[in-house]
Design an enzyme around this catalytic site. Structure first.
Site, PDB file in Angstrom:
ATOM      1  N   ARG A   1       0.832  -1.211   0.000  1.00  0.00           N
ATOM      2  CA  ARG A   1       0.000   0.000   0.000  1.00  0.00           C
ATOM      3  C   ARG A   1       0.868   1.264   0.000  1.00  0.00           C
ATOM      4  NH1 ARG A   1      -3.650  -3.423  -1.561  1.00  0.00           N
ATOM      5  NH2 ARG A   1      -4.746  -4.550   0.097  1.00  0.00           N
TER       6      ARG A   1
ATOM      7  N   HIS B   1      -2.881 -17.178   4.691  1.00  0.00           N
ATOM      8  CA  HIS B   1      -4.349 -17.246   4.830  1.00  0.00           C
ATOM      9  C   HIS B   1      -4.657 -18.664   5.275  1.00  0.00           C
ATOM     10  CE1 HIS B   1      -3.322 -14.269   1.700  1.00  0.00           C
ATOM     11  NE2 HIS B   1      -4.366 -13.584   2.136  1.00  0.00           N
TER      12      HIS B   1
ATOM     13  N   ASP C   1     -10.965 -13.669   6.505  1.00  0.00           N
ATOM     14  CA  ASP C   1     -10.615 -12.746   5.433  1.00  0.00           C
ATOM     15  C   ASP C   1     -11.844 -11.890   5.125  1.00  0.00           C
ATOM     16  OD1 ASP C   1      -9.071 -11.531   3.505  1.00  0.00           O
ATOM     17  OD2 ASP C   1      -8.554 -13.383   2.453  1.00  0.00           O
TER      18      ASP C   1
ATOM     19  N   HIS D   1     -10.914 -13.610  -3.870  1.00  0.00           N
ATOM     20  CA  HIS D   1     -11.621 -12.350  -4.046  1.00  0.00           C
ATOM     21  C   HIS D   1     -12.786 -12.515  -5.022  1.00  0.00           C
ATOM     22  CE1 HIS D   1      -7.792 -10.796  -2.451  1.00  0.00           C
ATOM     23  NE2 HIS D   1      -8.496  -9.765  -2.035  1.00  0.00           N
TER      24      HIS D   1
END
Length: 336
Positions: free
Chosen positions: A77, A169, A246, A181
């Site tokens: 990020r 994960h 998640d 996703h």
């Protein structure tokens, strides 16, 4: 009784605290690129002002958990401010555990300056050569012992700075071919699930954050592991942790209603509800949490608040310290 909304670790819109509109008081916040001014000169101080403002607004009685995904490599990020950095696989392959620890410490130092107290890193999935599944070189190795060594060293460096890490994960996405996703990936062989989970065993303990994947396994079917108690607090490997699913807006759990996602998450043993992407999503999650009986959220809320009490506060933002850190990081990246 404190509101169940404090179980939410939520995303939000806005780059400055006064413009952030949340219809509830969360227990944690997750920042994304949309919350960060990309200007490398103004951005870091603006990010710190945003976090400080939201801490004053929502964390006056108890510090907020404030997180982002800062792994390095493709999930960075901070890239607009720091430039390109190596993924965990490259760090491990070229520099071993010592380099992984150094990168964990570097990221922790920078995040602490910005006001973050949690980093959703490191990845503990096994490398499998399937970049289309969303992991790729974020994973250090195909060998569980090597992954545990790399991730453990990264964690040691990161947490030495006062920033908490998070194993992800669980129980491991190695061998999947669908990005969670987008939909619900599945592993059909229990032996593959066991091999993936082996990397987590040396790293997890009761006070460590563990993010659970939206992944269907032979044991969890038809549910994803994230919503299945036998894959979370009652997992067969005896792994303990401060579990969180998640992002509950992801495609991997989209077939369940919000009431079911929230209820099943808490029945599975999660201490947090992670919901990050849209106002519709975090509002729906908060509303579903508000419909829960107190008996379902009392214990996880106590656990989540206990974690918040032990978060390490950040010193005031220091622009010179940030520039010095940035110089060290960019030198290290150039040598990686």
């Amino acid at each position: 009784m404190t509101s169940p909304h404090q179980l939410l670790w939520t995303g939000f819109r806005g780059l400055d605290a006064p413009e952030v509109a949340l219809p509830f008081k969360p227990g944690g916040l997750v920042l994304f690129a949309r919350n960060l001014d990309p200007d490398p000169e103004a951005g870091p101080a603006r990010c710190r002002a945003l976090i400080d403002g939201l801490q004053a607004r929502f964390g006056a009685d108890l510090p907020l958990a404030v997180a982002l995904d800062q792994e390095g490599g493709p999930v960075s990020r901070l890239r607009p401010w720091v430039g390109a950095t190596p993924p965990l696989r490259q760090v491990w392959t070229r520099g071993g555990a010592e380099a992984c620890a150094a990168w964990g410490r570097l990221w922790g130092e920078g995040l602490h300056l910005l006001g973050f107290n949690v980093d959703f890193a490191p990845v503990v999935d096994l490398w499998d050569g399937h970049p289309e599944a969303g992991i790729g070189d974020r994973a250090a190795s195909a060998d569980p012992a090597e992954v545990a060594s790399a991730a453990g060293a990264f964690l040691h460096g990161l947490e030495s700075t006062g920033v908490r890490g998070c194993l992800k994960h669980f129980p491991g996405l190695g061998g999947t071919t669908l990005d969670s996703h987008l939909g619900l990936p599945a592993l059909e062989e229990a032996a593959r699930v066991d091999r993936n989970a082996a990397a987590f065993i040396p790293l997890a303990h009761a006070d460590r954050l563990v993010m659970v994947a939206h992944l269907r396994t032979p044991a969890s079917a038809p549910l994803p592991a994230s919503l299945h108690r036998g894959s979370v607090v009652e997992n067969p490997w005896g792994i303990q942790g401060r579990f969180l699913p998640d992002d509950l807006e992801m495609g991997g759990c989209a077939d369940w209603t919000w009431d079911d996602r929230v209820r099943l998450s808490l029945e599975a043993g999660h201490q947090w509800l992670l919901v990050c992407q849209t106002p519709e999503g975090w509002t729906a999650c908060a509303e579903a949490a508000g419909r829960l009986p107190e008996s379902l959220y009392r214990v996880p809320l106590q656990a989540a608040r206990a974690m918040r009490r032990n978060l390490v506060p950040a010193a005031p933002f220091d622009a010179r310290a940030w520039q010095a850190w940035l110089g060290r990081l960019q030198t290290t990246a150039g040598e990686a």
